[in-house]
Design an enzyme around this catalytic site. Structure first.
Site, PDB file in Angstrom:
ATOM      1  CG  ASN A  43      30.183  88.107  20.537  1.00 55.62           C
ATOM      2  OD1 ASN A  43      30.053  87.856  19.315  1.00 55.62           O
ATOM      3  ND2 ASN A  43      30.178  89.209  21.000  1.00 55.62           N
ATOM      4  CG  ASN A  50      41.462  78.817  12.368  1.00 52.81           C
ATOM      5  OD1 ASN A  50      41.818  77.962  11.400  1.00 52.81           O
ATOM      6  ND2 ASN A  50      40.737  80.038  11.591  1.00 52.81           N
ATOM      7  CB  CYS A  69      33.354  91.264  21.465  1.00 43.73           C
ATOM      8  SG  CYS A  69      32.993  92.705  20.802  1.00 43.73           S
ATOM      9  NE  ARG A 113      39.275  96.841  23.976  1.00 43.59           N
ATOM     10  CZ  ARG A 113      38.356  97.229  23.469  1.00 43.59           C
ATOM     11  NH1 ARG A 113      37.135  97.777  24.371  1.00 43.59           N
ATOM     12  NH2 ARG A 113      38.202  97.538  22.169  1.00 43.59           N
TER      13      ARG A 113
END
Length: 468
Positions: A212, A255, A264, A332
């Site tokens: 991530n 993008n 996350c 979130r």
């Protein structure tokens, strides 16, 4: 195989339902009696395309059930997954593991011998060690296993991600856990030849955070390149295409936009930073990624103000799209929130539209006029700002949109519309990583071909998050 899933949030519910779709007997358990009652009645509490049909199908088939009784859920289960929330601790940035440890304490005296306890929640390195100690305080050594199995689910395509994953990561410390988890995943995924990566438990825990953080860095990089493109008069879509066709780089996550958000990337990058600090390791790239992303979200408000000649006092601005990405109701860390709050501080009146996120947005935003129709949202507006590239927003009739607006000003923070289309209709357009309408008109930029969008549509919609 009988499986118990502790936690019926996003990860737990999707995982449990998909395990059932593979033919397993799955019991999902949660302390929230209202949520369990709703699920037993067929109501799915989260928005995820296709999930409600899959829950219904497997419930009717008897493969999927829901309960508040933990003992009932784990009795006879070969594998028990802990899939509870790990939110960031306020003011600290690291993950709150209290729900994980509570689940471990409560399941320890209830599981059968040789049960494999799997931490599926996103957790820092070493969490599995502590879970093992907690369970071991109740059970004899060698009568249970604790493993790590991080999820890589992108909101909006989570079912596809689970049933057809790029890879499965399993972290184990014994052969019993390895064999059982490889069988659980390997049998249904064998025809697809999906790689199953078996590592030590700590490596598995770190893989999720590292993945991530890397993707968040990639997004932040292309966003900074977009800023440079605007200044030098080039096109970030063409730049991203030229970069992405290099197989070492790839087109995904190139993008440009208003910054990453969701459940996350913000949480996991901060948790990785905290882990690195705890071990005295510098991760400067991740630190700069977090800082740059937060600054970018608020800087988007300045882009809107610039499009309105730096005067938004008393102006009506229509924000189209509120969730952090399409096909989810998740607000979130959504870029729309700091954008709206900043514009409000400068005196703007905000109207907003989102296909499914309005209810969640209403709990976060104040003094925002919410609409269930994009054209009504834009009626009388001095500017329209595209923040989330929902299909319903991409397919808007721009000519109709212009007719209901007070001024034809479009700030496209997702490059949702093809270059030149809005300008041809008379809009003054400010996009991401492309010259503004005013630059082109005054001759600052000379360009005969706007070039393709950064990536195919299938890659654009869901790429801002891989985890939950």
């Amino acid at each position: 195989m009988k499986i118990a899933i502790i936690g019926t949030g996003y990860v737990g519910l999707v995982s449990g339902t998909c395990f059932a779709a593979w033919g397993n007997e799955v019991v999902c358990v949660d302390k929230d009696a209202h949520k369990i009652g709703a699920l037993q009645g067929g109501a799915v509490p989260i928005y995820e395309p296709g999930l409600d049909e899959l829950v219904e199908r497997n419930s009717v088939a008897g493969r999927l059930s829901f309960t508040c009784n933990l003992a009932e859920a784990v009795k006879g289960a070969a594998v028990v997954f802990i899939a509870v929330g790990t939110p960031p601790r306020p003011g600290h940035g690291d993950a709150d593991l209290s729900f994980v440890y509570m689940a471990a304490r409560e399941l320890a005296p209830l599981i059968d011998d040789n049960t494999v306890v799997v931490v599926k929640s996103t957790v820092p390195v070493g969490t599995g060690d502590i879970v093992h100690k907690i369970v071991g305080s109740t059970r004899k050594a060698g009568t249970f296993s604790v493993a790590s199995n991080p999820e890589f689910l992108r909101e909006g395509v989570a079912i596809e991600d689970f049933l057809q994953p790029d890879r499965v990561v399993i972290g184990v410390e014994d052969k019993v856990a390895e064999a059982r988890l490889v069988a659980l995943y390997g049998i249904p995924l064998e025809p697809k030849k999906t790689p199953i990566v078996v590592t030590r438990r700590r490596t598995s825990e770190l893989i999720k955070y590292a993945a991530n953080a890397f993707l968040a860095t990639k997004i932040t990089f292309i966003n900074e390149m977009a800023d440079l493109c605007e200044q030098v008069g080039s096109n970030v879509g063409e730049l991203a295409l030229g970069m992405g066709l290099d197989k070492r780089i790839g087109t995904s996550f190139l993008n440009a936009g208003p910054g990453y958000g969701g459940s996350c990337f913000p949480k996991d990058t901060m948790a990785l930073l905290r882990t690195a600090q705890d071990y005295g390791v510098s991760v400067r790239i991740v630190e700069e990624t977090v800082t740059a992303n937060e600054a970018r979200k608020r800087r988007m408000a300045l882009k809107v103000m610039d499009a309105l000649d730096n005067d938004v006092q008393g102006r009506t601005i229509a924000v189209l799209g509120l969730t952090f990405k399409p096909d989810t109701d998740d607000m979130r860390d959504a870029p729309s929130v700091p954008l709206i709050e900043t514009l409000q501080r400068f005196g703007a009146h905000i109207r907003a539209y989102d296909p499914v996120g309005a209810e969640n947005a209403s709990r976060i935003l104040s003094d925002v006029e919410l609409h269930d129709d994009a054209y009504e949202c834009a009626r009388g507006a001095d500017a329209v700002v595209v923040v989330t590239e929902w299909d319903s927003i991409r397919k808007l009739d721009l000519a109709r949109l212009k007719k209901v607006m007070r001024q034809a000003v479009l700030i496209d923070l997702r490059n949702a519309f093809a270059p030149g289309v809005a300008e041809a209709l008379g809009f003054r357009v400010s996009a991401i990583g492309r010259p503004t309408s005013r630059q082109e008109t005054t001759g600052t930029v000379s360009r005969t071909h706007a070039g393709p969008q950064e990536a195919p549509r299938s890659q654009q919609t869901h790429e801002n998050s891989i985890g939950g």
